[in-house]
Design a protein around this motif. Structure first.
Motif, mmCIF file in Angstrom:
data_model
loop_
_atom_site.group_PDB
_atom_site.id
_atom_site.type_symbol
_atom_site.label_atom_id
_atom_site.label_comp_id
_atom_site.label_asym_id
_atom_site.label_seq_id
_atom_site.Cartn_x
_atom_site.Cartn_y
_atom_site.Cartn_z
ATOM 1 N N CYS A 45 19.749 5.252 -10.675
ATOM 2 C CA CYS A 45 18.672 5.610 -10.439
ATOM 3 C C CYS A 45 18.979 6.602 -8.930
ATOM 4 O O CYS A 45 18.749 6.131 -7.538
ATOM 5 N N GLY A 46 18.097 7.861 -9.060
ATOM 6 C CA GLY A 46 17.735 9.035 -7.487
ATOM 7 C C GLY A 46 16.774 7.654 -7.110
ATOM 8 O O GLY A 46 16.469 8.378 -5.940
ATOM 9 N N SER A 47 15.757 7.519 -7.756
ATOM 10 C CA SER A 47 14.647 6.827 -6.824
ATOM 11 C C SER A 47 15.067 5.353 -6.019
ATOM 12 O O SER A 47 14.608 5.292 -5.365
ATOM 13 N N LEU A 48 16.329 4.884 -6.466
ATOM 14 C CA LEU A 48 16.956 4.433 -5.627
ATOM 15 C C LEU A 48 17.322 4.337 -3.995
ATOM 16 O O LEU A 48 17.127 3.606 -3.466
ATOM 17 N N ASP A 73 11.828 8.103 -14.216
ATOM 18 C CA ASP A 73 10.943 8.652 -15.588
ATOM 19 C C ASP A 73 10.143 8.851 -13.874
ATOM 20 O O ASP A 73 9.090 8.038 -14.042
ATOM 21 N N THR A 74 9.428 10.166 -13.524
ATOM 22 C CA THR A 74 8.772 10.500 -12.904
ATOM 23 C C THR A 74 7.127 10.800 -13.646
ATOM 24 O O THR A 74 7.247 11.502 -14.519
ATOM 25 N N THR A 75 6.124 10.180 -12.497
ATOM 26 C CA THR A 75 5.285 9.641 -13.645
ATOM 27 C C THR A 75 3.959 10.720 -13.134
ATOM 28 O O THR A 75 3.472 11.082 -12.968
ATOM 29 N N ALA A 76 4.293 11.116 -11.081
ATOM 30 C CA ALA A 76 3.508 11.944 -10.553
ATOM 31 C C ALA A 76 3.955 12.536 -8.937
ATOM 32 O O ALA A 76 4.791 11.497 -8.783
ATOM 33 N N SER A 77 3.647 13.678 -8.937
ATOM 34 C CA SER A 77 3.896 13.956 -7.662
ATOM 35 C C SER A 77 3.965 14.529 -6.599
ATOM 36 O O SER A 77 2.980 15.708 -7.170
ATOM 37 N N ARG A 78 3.369 14.150 -5.172
ATOM 38 C CA ARG A 78 3.028 14.767 -4.198
ATOM 39 C C ARG A 78 3.112 15.962 -4.069
ATOM 40 O O ARG A 78 4.289 16.258 -2.923
ATOM 41 N N VAL A 79 2.577 17.182 -4.784
ATOM 42 C CA VAL A 79 3.064 18.688 -4.321
ATOM 43 C C VAL A 79 1.972 19.157 -2.784
ATOM 44 O O VAL A 79 3.096 19.839 -2.137
ATOM 45 N N ASP A 80 1.425 18.657 -2.204
ATOM 46 C CA ASP A 80 0.787 19.178 -0.948
ATOM 47 C C ASP A 80 -0.079 18.372 -0.858
ATOM 48 O O ASP A 80 -0.223 16.744 -1.442
ATOM 49 N N GLU A 81 -0.696 18.604 0.561
ATOM 50 C CA GLU A 81 -1.698 17.224 1.039
ATOM 51 C C GLU A 81 -2.613 16.906 0.906
ATOM 52 O O GLU A 81 -3.041 15.960 0.596
ATOM 53 N N ASP A 83 -2.986 16.464 -2.547
ATOM 54 C CA ASP A 83 -2.486 15.713 -3.428
ATOM 55 C C ASP A 83 -2.203 14.167 -3.051
ATOM 56 O O ASP A 83 -1.366 14.036 -2.176
ATOM 57 N N SER A 84 -3.330 13.127 -3.732
ATOM 58 C CA SER A 84 -2.956 12.071 -3.277
ATOM 59 C C SER A 84 -2.392 11.010 -4.594
ATOM 60 O O SER A 84 -1.929 9.456 -5.139
ATOM 61 N N SER A 85 -1.430 11.932 -5.130
ATOM 62 C CA SER A 85 -0.754 10.935 -6.314
ATOM 63 C C SER A 85 0.756 11.460 -6.202
ATOM 64 O O SER A 85 0.985 11.744 -6.201
ATOM 65 N N TYR A 86 1.540 9.818 -6.729
ATOM 66 C CA TYR A 86 3.225 9.922 -6.998
ATOM 67 C C TYR A 86 2.716 7.639 -7.351
ATOM 68 O O TYR A 86 3.136 7.020 -6.869
ATOM 69 N N GLY A 87 4.480 8.826 -8.474
ATOM 70 C CA GLY A 87 5.088 7.665 -8.888
ATOM 71 C C GLY A 87 5.887 8.021 -9.945
ATOM 72 O O GLY A 87 6.220 8.905 -9.984
ATOM 73 N N THR A 88 7.287 6.641 -9.939
ATOM 74 C CA THR A 88 8.170 7.182 -10.562
ATOM 75 C C THR A 88 8.294 5.069 -11.267
ATOM 76 O O THR A 88 8.092 4.770 -10.267
ATOM 77 N N TYR A 89 9.446 5.438 -11.711
ATOM 78 C CA TYR A 89 10.003 4.125 -12.175
ATOM 79 C C TYR A 89 11.472 4.311 -12.536
ATOM 80 O O TYR A 89 12.327 6.021 -12.893
ATOM 81 N N ALA A 104 7.484 3.160 -7.889
ATOM 82 C CA ALA A 104 6.524 3.152 -6.776
ATOM 83 C C ALA A 104 6.070 3.557 -6.525
ATOM 84 O O ALA A 104 5.909 5.112 -7.986
ATOM 85 N N GLU A 105 4.360 3.848 -6.337
ATOM 86 C CA GLU A 105 3.186 4.164 -6.766
ATOM 87 C C GLU A 105 2.385 4.455 -5.063
ATOM 88 O O GLU A 105 2.657 3.285 -4.571
ATOM 89 N N LEU A 106 1.360 5.715 -5.462
ATOM 90 C CA LEU A 106 0.743 5.413 -4.426
ATOM 91 C C LEU A 106 -0.599 4.573 -4.983
ATOM 92 O O LEU A 106 -1.191 5.284 -5.656
ATOM 93 N N VAL A 107 -0.774 3.365 -3.716
ATOM 94 C CA VAL A 107 -2.025 3.077 -4.107
ATOM 95 C C VAL A 107 -3.246 2.475 -3.205
ATOM 96 O O VAL A 107 -2.537 3.225 -1.973
ATOM 97 N N GLU A 108 -4.178 1.443 -3.482
ATOM 98 C CA GLU A 108 -4.836 1.129 -1.811
ATOM 99 C C GLU A 108 -5.349 0.014 -2.291
ATOM 100 O O GLU A 108 -5.929 0.636 -3.175
ATOM 101 N N TYR A 109 -5.438 -0.916 -1.582
ATOM 102 C CA TYR A 109 -6.028 -2.083 -2.399
ATOM 103 C C TYR A 109 -6.876 -2.603 -1.272
ATOM 104 O O TYR A 109 -6.838 -2.429 0.114
ATOM 105 N N GLU A 110 -7.739 -3.840 -1.333
ATOM 106 C CA GLU A 110 -8.489 -3.884 -0.208
ATOM 107 C C GLU A 110 -7.911 -4.910 0.736
ATOM 108 O O GLU A 110 -8.358 -4.393 1.750
ATOM 109 N N ASN A 111 -7.327 -5.048 0.596
ATOM 110 C CA ASN A 111 -6.249 -6.657 1.208
ATOM 111 C C ASN A 111 -5.188 -6.729 0.802
ATOM 112 O O ASN A 111 -4.855 -6.182 -0.216
#
Length: 208
Positions: A45-48, A73-81, A83-89, A104-111
């Motif tokens: 895969c290219g995403s590796l 499989d790209t679920t979300a592409s961050r196209v500009d500043e 945008d806070s979505s990015y995801g690939t399988y 791979a995905e953009l996320v945020e957890y409390e810790n």
């Protein structure tokens, strides 16, 4: 004189069964007649990330199969500043069966403890995980390697969560497979860091 012929017929019958079984395995192209090999860079895969580095790591961790394929499989592409979505399988198959998945995905957890619990421990037992040095938090076993890495300095979903989950392993030792998984997830994290337009250092060792 009495001739005890049944003692000769029983082994002959067993031999016939073995011959027929081997003939069936040969006809169906199954082991030990099925030719096996290792995965090649063109099947990665290219995403590796860097294909040569990913190929080396995959050869270390995957079982040998007669054929491989992979699908991005790209679920979300961050196209500009803004945008806070990015995801690939990345789905990797050996002889038509899914043997590994990378996410791979953009996320945020409390810790980072919450990240480990909700992302990694959903796939493998907590007791199998040990840390390694990457990102803000990284854990691995002989079945998974995962990194929680800084990405964006502002906005929502500011961290990259990247993991590689091995569903069917090769014959290498646990330590060798763990090492290969770490190499692979670091490579995938570097790729995602670039594609997600991150503005913070990834804290991940990579040639990318």
């Amino acid at each position: 004189m009495k001739i005890n012929r049944p003692k000769i017929l029983i082994p002959a019958g067993v031999a016939l069964v073995v011959v027929l079984a081997m003939a069936m395995l040969y006809a169906l192209d199954l082991p030990p007649f099925k030719e096996t090999r290792e995965i090649k860079a063109g099947e990665v895969c290219g995403s590796l990330g860097d294909a040569a580095r990913a190929e080396t790591a995959l050869k270390q961790i995957l079982p040998k199969k007669s054929e491989y394929s992979s699908r991005d499989d790209t679920t979300a592409s961050r196209v500009d500043e803004k945008d806070s979505s990015y995801g690939t399988y990345c789905f990797i198959y050996g002889d038509g069966k899914q043997i590994a998945v990378a996410r791979a995905e953009l996320v945020e957890y409390e810790n980072t403890d919450q990240w480990v619990k909700e992302v990694v421990e959903q796939l493998v037992p907590a007791s199998s995980l040990t840390p390694f040095d990457a990102g803000d938090r990284a854990v691995a076993s002989s079945r998974i390697a995962a990194v929680y890495s800084p990405c964006l300095s502002r906005g929502a979903s500011r961290y990259l969560s990247v993991h590689v989950h091995l569903k069917e392993r090769g014959s290498a030792s646990d330590s060798e497979i763990r090492s290969g998984l770490i190499e692979l997830v670091e490579n995938a994290t570097a790729y995602a860091h670039s594609r997600a337009r991150c503005d913070l250092p990834s804290k991940v060792n990579s040639t990318n």
